[in-house]
Design a protein around this motif. Structure first.
Motif, PDB file in Angstrom:
ATOM      1  N   LEU A  32       0.857  -1.183   0.000  1.00 26.23           N
ATOM      2  CA  LEU A  32       0.000   0.000   0.000  1.00 26.23           C
ATOM      3  C   LEU A  32       0.893   1.232   0.000  1.00 26.23           C
ATOM      4  N   VAL A  33       0.858   1.962  -1.089  1.00 30.80           N
ATOM      5  CA  VAL A  33       1.777   3.079  -1.306  1.00 30.80           C
ATOM      6  C   VAL A  33       1.057   4.390  -1.004  1.00 30.80           C
ATOM      7  N   TYR A  34       1.620   5.150  -0.040  1.00 32.59           N
ATOM      8  CA  TYR A  34       0.978   6.416   0.323  1.00 32.59           C
ATOM      9  C   TYR A  34       1.980   7.302   1.042  1.00 32.59           C
ATOM     10  N   ALA A  41      -5.696   6.282   2.606  1.00 32.63           N
ATOM     11  CA  ALA A  41      -5.212   4.897   2.729  1.00 32.63           C
ATOM     12  C   ALA A  41      -5.753   4.190   3.964  1.00 32.63           C
ATOM     13  N   GLU A  42      -6.420   4.924   4.842  1.00 31.84           N
ATOM     14  CA  GLU A  42      -6.792   4.333   6.127  1.00 31.84           C
ATOM     15  C   GLU A  42      -7.911   3.301   6.013  1.00 31.84           C
ATOM     16  N   VAL A  43      -8.857   3.525   5.130  1.00 31.50           N
ATOM     17  CA  VAL A  43      -9.954   2.560   4.988  1.00 31.50           C
ATOM     18  C   VAL A  43      -9.435   1.212   4.464  1.00 31.50           C
ATOM     19  N   PRO A  44      -8.624   1.188   3.393  1.00 29.46           N
ATOM     20  CA  PRO A  44      -8.032  -0.095   3.015  1.00 29.46           C
ATOM     21  C   PRO A  44      -7.244  -0.752   4.141  1.00 29.46           C
ATOM     22  N   ARG A  45      -6.514   0.035   4.916  1.00 28.65           N
ATOM     23  CA  ARG A  45      -5.765  -0.549   6.045  1.00 28.65           C
ATOM     24  C   ARG A  45      -6.706  -1.232   7.030  1.00 28.65           C
ATOM     25  N   LEU A  46      -7.777  -0.558   7.388  1.00 30.53           N
ATOM     26  CA  LEU A  46      -8.725  -1.130   8.343  1.00 30.53           C
ATOM     27  C   LEU A  46      -9.292  -2.448   7.828  1.00 30.53           C
ATOM     28  N   ILE A  47      -9.630  -2.485   6.549  1.00 29.36           N
ATOM     29  CA  ILE A  47     -10.180  -3.707   5.954  1.00 29.36           C
ATOM     30  C   ILE A  47      -9.156  -4.831   5.989  1.00 29.36           C
ATOM     31  N   LEU A  48      -7.934  -4.527   5.603  1.00 29.65           N
ATOM     32  CA  LEU A  48      -6.890  -5.552   5.586  1.00 29.65           C
ATOM     33  C   LEU A  48      -6.549  -6.028   6.991  1.00 29.65           C
ATOM     34  N   GLU A  49      -6.529  -5.117   7.949  1.00 31.54           N
ATOM     35  CA  GLU A  49      -6.252  -5.508   9.333  1.00 31.54           C
ATOM     36  C   GLU A  49      -7.361  -6.420   9.864  1.00 31.54           C
ATOM     37  N   TYR A  50      -8.592  -6.061   9.587  1.00 32.45           N
ATOM     38  CA  TYR A  50      -9.718  -6.883  10.035  1.00 32.45           C
ATOM     39  C   TYR A  50      -9.655  -8.274   9.401  1.00 32.45           C
ATOM     40  N   GLY A  51      -9.312  -8.319   8.127  1.00 32.02           N
ATOM     41  CA  GLY A  51      -9.270  -9.594   7.427  1.00 32.02           C
ATOM     42  C   GLY A  51      -7.999 -10.382   7.615  1.00 32.02           C
ATOM     43  N   LYS A  52      -7.025  -9.784   8.332  1.00 30.29           N
ATOM     44  CA  LYS A  52      -5.727 -10.439   8.532  1.00 30.29           C
ATOM     45  C   LYS A  52      -5.062 -10.779   7.197  1.00 30.29           C
ATOM     46  N   VAL A  53      -5.218  -9.866   6.247  1.00 24.37           N
ATOM     47  CA  VAL A  53      -4.576 -10.007   4.947  1.00 24.37           C
ATOM     48  C   VAL A  53      -3.192  -9.358   5.036  1.00 24.37           C
ATOM     49  N   GLU A  54      -2.180 -10.065   4.614  1.00 25.54           N
ATOM     50  CA  GLU A  54      -0.812  -9.575   4.743  1.00 25.54           C
ATOM     51  C   GLU A  54      -0.567  -8.402   3.793  1.00 25.54           C
ATOM     52  N   TYR A  55      -0.005  -7.323   4.330  1.00 26.99           N
ATOM     53  CA  TYR A  55       0.336  -6.158   3.516  1.00 26.99           C
ATOM     54  C   TYR A  55       1.441  -5.380   4.197  1.00 26.99           C
ATOM     55  N   VAL A  56       2.066  -4.469   3.452  1.00 30.59           N
ATOM     56  CA  VAL A  56       3.054  -3.558   4.022  1.00 30.59           C
ATOM     57  C   VAL A  56       2.724  -2.143   3.563  1.00 30.59           C
ATOM     58  N   ASP A  57       3.026  -1.176   4.423  1.00 29.30           N
ATOM     59  CA  ASP A  57       2.938   0.238   4.066  1.00 29.30           C
ATOM     60  C   ASP A  57       4.250   0.640   3.413  1.00 29.30           C
ATOM     61  N   VAL A  58       4.154   1.277   2.262  1.00 26.33           N
ATOM     62  CA  VAL A  58       5.340   1.583   1.464  1.00 26.33           C
ATOM     63  C   VAL A  58       5.335   3.061   1.093  1.00 26.33           C
ATOM     64  N   SER A  59       6.482   3.717   1.236  1.00 24.91           N
ATOM     65  CA  SER A  59       6.588   5.110   0.826  1.00 24.91           C
ATOM     66  C   SER A  59       6.744   5.195  -0.694  1.00 24.91           C
ATOM     67  N   VAL A  60       6.521   6.387  -1.234  1.00 22.67           N
ATOM     68  CA  VAL A  60       6.685   6.600  -2.667  1.00 22.67           C
ATOM     69  C   VAL A  60       8.118   6.301  -3.084  1.00 22.67           C
ATOM     70  N   GLN A  61       9.069   6.760  -2.303  1.00 22.10           N
ATOM     71  CA  GLN A  61      10.479   6.542  -2.621  1.00 22.10           C
ATOM     72  C   GLN A  61      10.819   5.053  -2.654  1.00 22.10           C
ATOM     73  N   GLN A  62      10.295   4.298  -1.692  1.00 26.24           N
ATOM     74  CA  GLN A  62      10.548   2.863  -1.675  1.00 26.24           C
ATOM     75  C   GLN A  62       9.963   2.167  -2.892  1.00 26.24           C
ATOM     76  N   GLN A  63       8.750   2.539  -3.260  1.00 25.12           N
ATOM     77  CA  GLN A  63       8.062   1.862  -4.351  1.00 25.12           C
ATOM     78  C   GLN A  63       8.673   2.177  -5.707  1.00 25.12           C
ATOM     79  N   PHE A  64       8.966   3.464  -5.945  1.00 24.09           N
ATOM     80  CA  PHE A  64       9.354   3.901  -7.285  1.00 24.09           C
ATOM     81  C   PHE A  64      10.808   4.343  -7.388  1.00 24.09           C
ATOM     82  N   GLU A  65      11.504   4.383  -6.251  1.00 22.73           N
ATOM     83  CA  GLU A  65      12.896   4.844  -6.220  1.00 22.73           C
ATOM     84  C   GLU A  65      13.004   6.232  -6.853  1.00 22.73           C
ATOM     85  N   ALA A  66      12.018   7.063  -6.529  1.00 21.95           N
ATOM     86  CA  ALA A  66      11.971   8.429  -7.043  1.00 21.95           C
ATOM     87  C   ALA A  66      11.066   9.245  -6.144  1.00 21.95           C
TER      88      ALA A  66
END
Length: 258
Positions: A32-34, A41-66
């Motif tokens: 989840l890039v934000y 991004a908070e609503v998707p986080r809440l859904i994923l946390e409730y569902g115990k779906v594995e995810y990571v929070d990613v910065s723009v720099q980490q995702q795109f190296e820019a």
């Protein structure tokens, strides 16, 4: 026996989550890039946390190296906006509503199976979007502009939106918008109401018009499996209306530096 039964049900629930993710082509974990705000991004986080779906929070720099400016100029994301959800294989999903709806398909029970039920949940989600003024109020606005827009929102918009949702929850039998079980739109409503309570403590208190519907709704979401722990560990918003930021100032509780 009760412990064994609980363990079996937990394993079965996790199996259903994994199966749903696999059927949707998910590469684990989701990314989840934000930016370092809750907001879109908070609503998707809440859904994923409730569902115990594995995810990571990613910065723009980490995702795109820019940096974000370059990402936007070079059209590296659809529509030139954040958040985006990286589901693997080079696929990015954009727009909060689309991301939330997709995440809901990974969590058994959050999305009705029938088209009419789905449409009603979508309607609830988009009605909750009418409370989205809480996002800039919590995360961006300062000084006189903050005070002016906060007053306008709570004087003109919030009371009638709150009354609508109170009526809908009461008619459903509660504590959620469609009865005893949560749907994906409940997390959208919860996010904006929690923002409102941060801005104006007591705004969700029982009243002759709303009764206990909203306080019961908030408590029901906060008591969902996975949500209480997430709310306790997520970065907290500080200095609202002055110099708003998250503390710690990172793009989510599942952010890893590097």
């Amino acid at each position: 026996r009760e412990v064994a039964a609980t363990r079996q049900e937990t394993m079965a629930s996790m199996g259903r989550v994994i199966a749903a993710a696999a059927s949707n082509g998910v590469t684990s974990p989701l990314r989840l890039v934000y930016l370092a705000v809750r907001a879109r991004a908070e609503v998707p986080r809440l859904i994923l946390e409730y569902g115990k779906v594995e995810y990571v929070d990613v910065s723009v720099q980490q995702q795109f190296e820019a940096p974000w400016g370059k990402v936007k100029r070079q059209n590296m994301v659809p529509f030139g906006q954040l958040p985006v959800l990286d589901v693997g294989g080079g696929e990015l999903i954009a727009q909060e509503a689309a991301i939330a709806r997709y995440c809901a398909t990974l969590v058994p029970g959050l999305m009705p199976s029938d088209p009419i039920g789905q449409a009603k949940c979508d309607a609830l989600f988009h009605a909750a979007e009418e409370l989205a003024e809480t996002n800039p109020l919590v995360n961006a606005l300062r000084g006189e502009d903050f005070e002016r827009r906060k007053k306008e929102f709570f004087d003109k918009e919030f009371p009638r939106r709150l009354a609508n949702f109170s009526r809908i929850i009461a008619a459903s039998g509660g504590p959620f918008t469609r009865g005893k079980s949560p749907n994906y739109a409940d997390f959208k409503l919860y996010h904006h109401l929690s923002n409102a309570a941060l801005l104006e403590p007591g705004c969700l208190s029982p009243s002759p018009d709303a009764g206990d519907a909203m306080t019961d709704f908030m408590a029901a979401v906060e008591n969902l499996d996975g949500i209480a722990a997430y709310l306790n560990r997520r970065p907290q918003v500080v200095d609202v209306g002055k110099r708003p930021k998250l503390e710690p100032n990172v793009c989510g509780s599942r952010y890893l530096e590097g």
